[in-house]
Write an enzyme that holds these catalytic residues in place. Structure first.
Site, PDB file in Angstrom:
ATOM      1  N   TYR A  28       0.675  -1.281   0.244  1.00 25.75           N
ATOM      2  CA  TYR A  28       0.052   0.010  -0.002  1.00 25.75           C
ATOM      3  C   TYR A  28       0.803   1.127  -0.011  1.00 25.75           C
ATOM      4  O   TYR A  28       0.642   1.924  -0.735  1.00 25.75           O
ATOM      5  CB  TYR A  28      -1.063   0.080   1.227  1.00 25.75           C
ATOM      6  CG  TYR A  28      -1.892   1.253   0.987  1.00 25.75           C
ATOM      7  CD1 TYR A  28      -2.818   1.617   0.203  1.00 25.75           C
ATOM      8  CD2 TYR A  28      -1.382   2.141   2.183  1.00 25.75           C
ATOM      9  CE1 TYR A  28      -3.420   2.813   0.580  1.00 25.75           C
ATOM     10  CE2 TYR A  28      -2.410   3.324   2.226  1.00 25.75           C
ATOM     11  CZ  TYR A  28      -3.297   3.740   1.392  1.00 25.75           C
ATOM     12  OH  TYR A  28      -4.048   4.933   1.559  1.00 25.75           O
ATOM     13  N   LYS A  76       1.147   4.271  -2.911  1.00 22.04           N
ATOM     14  CA  LYS A  76       1.101   5.500  -2.900  1.00 22.04           C
ATOM     15  C   LYS A  76       2.395   6.521  -3.078  1.00 22.04           C
ATOM     16  O   LYS A  76       2.150   7.624  -3.446  1.00 22.04           O
ATOM     17  CB  LYS A  76       0.389   5.871  -1.331  1.00 22.04           C
ATOM     18  CG  LYS A  76      -0.904   5.228  -1.126  1.00 22.04           C
ATOM     19  CD  LYS A  76      -1.927   5.934  -2.101  1.00 22.04           C
ATOM     20  CE  LYS A  76      -3.378   5.366  -1.894  1.00 22.04           C
ATOM     21  NZ  LYS A  76      -4.414   6.030  -2.647  1.00 22.04           N
TER      22      LYS A  76
HETATM   23  N1  LIG Z   1      -9.022   6.083   4.617  1.00 22.63           N
HETATM   24  C1  LIG Z   1      -7.780   6.723   5.028  1.00 22.63           C
HETATM   25  O1  LIG Z   1      -7.361   6.529   6.168  1.00 22.63           O
HETATM   26  C2  LIG Z   1      -7.025   6.972   3.905  1.00 22.63           C
HETATM   27  C3  LIG Z   1      -5.731   7.799   4.362  1.00 22.63           C
HETATM   28  C4  LIG Z   1      -4.968   8.248   3.244  1.00 22.63           C
HETATM   29  C5  LIG Z   1      -5.222   7.992   2.084  1.00 22.63           C
HETATM   30  N2  LIG Z   1      -6.478   7.427   1.721  1.00 22.63           N
HETATM   31  C6  LIG Z   1      -6.873   7.204   0.190  1.00 22.63           C
HETATM   32  O2  LIG Z   1      -7.661   7.936   0.013  1.00 22.63           O
HETATM   33  C7  LIG Z   1      -8.763   7.333  -1.380  1.00 22.63           C
HETATM   34  C8  LIG Z   1     -10.067   7.220  -0.615  1.00 22.63           C
HETATM   35  O3  LIG Z   1      -9.852   6.307   0.464  1.00 22.63           O
HETATM   36  P1  LIG Z   1     -11.382   5.964   1.413  1.00 22.63           P
HETATM   37  O4  LIG Z   1     -11.010   5.535   2.681  1.00 22.63           O
HETATM   38  O5  LIG Z   1     -12.180   7.071   1.050  1.00 22.63           O
HETATM   39  O6  LIG Z   1     -11.824   4.662   0.455  1.00 22.63           O
HETATM   40  P2  LIG Z   1     -13.141   3.809   0.749  1.00 22.63           P
HETATM   41  O7  LIG Z   1     -14.173   4.454   1.709  1.00 22.63           O
HETATM   42  O8  LIG Z   1     -12.635   2.730   0.916  1.00 22.63           O
HETATM   43  O9  LIG Z   1     -13.820   3.920  -0.827  1.00 22.63           O
HETATM   44  C9  LIG Z   1     -13.072   3.591  -1.856  1.00 22.63           C
HETATM   45  C10 LIG Z   1     -14.076   3.678  -3.280  1.00 22.63           C
HETATM   46  O10 LIG Z   1     -13.383   3.255  -4.432  1.00 22.63           O
HETATM   47  C11 LIG Z   1     -14.207   2.421  -4.797  1.00 22.63           C
HETATM   48  N3  LIG Z   1     -13.561   1.353  -5.629  1.00 22.63           N
HETATM   49  C12 LIG Z   1     -12.829   0.277  -4.825  1.00 22.63           C
HETATM   50  N4  LIG Z   1     -12.382  -0.527  -5.448  1.00 22.63           N
HETATM   51  C13 LIG Z   1     -12.727  -0.060  -6.576  1.00 22.63           C
HETATM   52  C14 LIG Z   1     -12.329  -0.719  -8.019  1.00 22.63           C
HETATM   53  N5  LIG Z   1     -11.896  -1.813  -8.140  1.00 22.63           N
HETATM   54  N6  LIG Z   1     -13.086  -0.156  -9.076  1.00 22.63           N
HETATM   55  C15 LIG Z   1     -13.842   1.074  -8.817  1.00 22.63           C
HETATM   56  N7  LIG Z   1     -13.791   1.503  -7.701  1.00 22.63           N
HETATM   57  C16 LIG Z   1     -13.559   0.904  -7.009  1.00 22.63           C
HETATM   58  C17 LIG Z   1     -15.173   2.207  -3.886  1.00 22.63           C
HETATM   59  O11 LIG Z   1     -16.429   1.670  -4.501  1.00 22.63           O
HETATM   60  P3  LIG Z   1     -17.432   0.764  -3.803  1.00 22.63           P
HETATM   61  O12 LIG Z   1     -18.030   1.605  -2.716  1.00 22.63           O
HETATM   62  O13 LIG Z   1     -18.369   0.182  -4.879  1.00 22.63           O
HETATM   63  O14 LIG Z   1     -16.681  -0.357  -2.988  1.00 22.63           O
HETATM   64  C18 LIG Z   1     -15.539   3.473  -3.032  1.00 22.63           C
HETATM   65  O15 LIG Z   1     -15.915   4.247  -3.880  1.00 22.63           O
HETATM   66  C19 LIG Z   1      -7.782   6.155  -1.287  1.00 22.63           C
HETATM   67  O16 LIG Z   1      -6.950   6.407  -2.599  1.00 22.63           O
HETATM   68  C20 LIG Z   1      -7.078   5.896  -0.279  1.00 22.63           C
HETATM   69  O17 LIG Z   1      -5.931   4.933  -0.453  1.00 22.63           O
HETATM   70  C21 LIG Z   1      -7.179   6.875   2.604  1.00 22.63           C
END
Ligand SMILES: NC(=O)c1ccc[n+]([C@@H]2O[C@H](COP(=O)([O-])OP(=O)(O)OC[C@H]3O[C@@H](n4cnc5c(N)ncnc54)[C@H](OP(=O)(O)O)[C@@H]3O)[C@@H](O)[C@H]2O)c1
Length: 263
Positions: A154, A158
């Protein structure tokens, strides 16, 4: 024939940060093209956004980890819409011992986080370049700035997004297309992420922001022309610490913190 109005394409828009980005972009007057996996409630979200903000919001459901589905999506978007903003947000991660992870788990992280971000950008760039001003926002993570045991692939994915964004941004200077990279710290977006953050302990929870806060800061800073956005003061402090603390010491400290997520 293409629609006359400009659109913002957001991947991973059904939940978490992507959903907040969609809502805030609509509030700021953007029309939306939202992408997520099938049966993610995207159509309902588009309907809600249209009713609340009066903007056009169109859903497209596909698995972006599948290269053929991605190409089909990009082709449809390019043929039918005028797109001046692209937000590459879809990304997945998790915490597992490398040896315990299935090949499919590792492959999906690599395909979605690295390949999908690269190929969507590549396939949409000619469309973005048609505009006098266009913007690409890539969602990386604070994890991009250092390796992490038990997450291995991961943070590496990133770091790829960070490096890709910075390099491409410079290459596109003068074309009207700006590239912005956002590196959020932890935020609670779904039950799995919430449980992982809670297990990390008090220190890790200090920097937790809401997806809404990250969205507002990211979009505002991006509109002002910032190229690298680290939302939140605590995350900026963390970023500085990551640069100063020797890597071996950092790995040892972080190993203890992240290992708690496995319990
Ligand atoms: N959460 C954290 O603490 C955190 C911290 C730093 C960076 N980030 C980054 O921020 C971004 C958003 O994170 P989040 O936590 O908001 O994510 P999340 O709630 O898990 O949502 C992920 C989104 O991506 C979609 N998705 C997942 N797999 C997919 C695929 N194979 N094809 C198309 N769509 C797909 C999901 O759709 P479905 O709803 O249909 O599954 C959902 O809309 C990510 O890039 C993550 O790495 C997150």
């Amino acid at each position: 024939m293409k629609a006359n109005d400009n659109y913002t394409l957001i991947t991973g828009a059904s939940t978490g940060l992507g959903k907040e980005m969609a809502i805030e972009c609509a509030r700021r007057g953007h029309n939306l093209l939202l992408v997520a996996l099938p049966e993610s409630g995207l159509q309902e979200l588009c309907h809600e956004i249209h009713l609340t903000y009066g903007r056009s919001a169109i859903s497209y459901e596909c698995d972006l980890a599948n290269e053929y589905a991605l190409e089909k999506m990009a082709c449809w978007m390019n043929n039918n819409f005028s797109i001046d903003w692209l937000i590459n947000n879809a990304g997945i991660g998790g915490t597992k011992r490398f040896e315990d992870a299935s090949a499919d788990y590792l492959d999906r992280i690599i395909h979605l986080n690295k390949r999908a971000t690269t190929m969507i950008t590549y396939l949409l760039l000619p469309e973005l370049k048609r505009h006098h001003e266009a913007l690409i926002i890539n969602i990386s993570s604070l994890a991009a700035f250092g390796p992490l045991p038990y997450k291995t692939v991961y943070p590496a994915s990133k770091a790829f997004i960070y490096s890709f964004s910075r390099g491409l941004g410079r290459e596109l200077r003068g074309t009207g297309v700006r590239v912005v990279v956002v590196t959020p710290g932890p935020f609670i977006s779904n039950p799995d992420v919430a449980s992982r953050i809670m297990k990390q302990g008090l220190l890790a929870r200090l920097g937790v922001m809401s997806a809404r806060e990250i969205t507002i800061r990211s979009l505002t800073c991006a509109e002002r022309g910032q190229k690298v956005i680290i939302p939140g003061l605590w995350n900026k402090v963390n970023w500085l610490l990551m640069r100063w603390v020797p890597e071996e010491l950092r790995l040892s400290l972080m190993s203890g913190v992240v290992k708690k997520e496995l319990l």
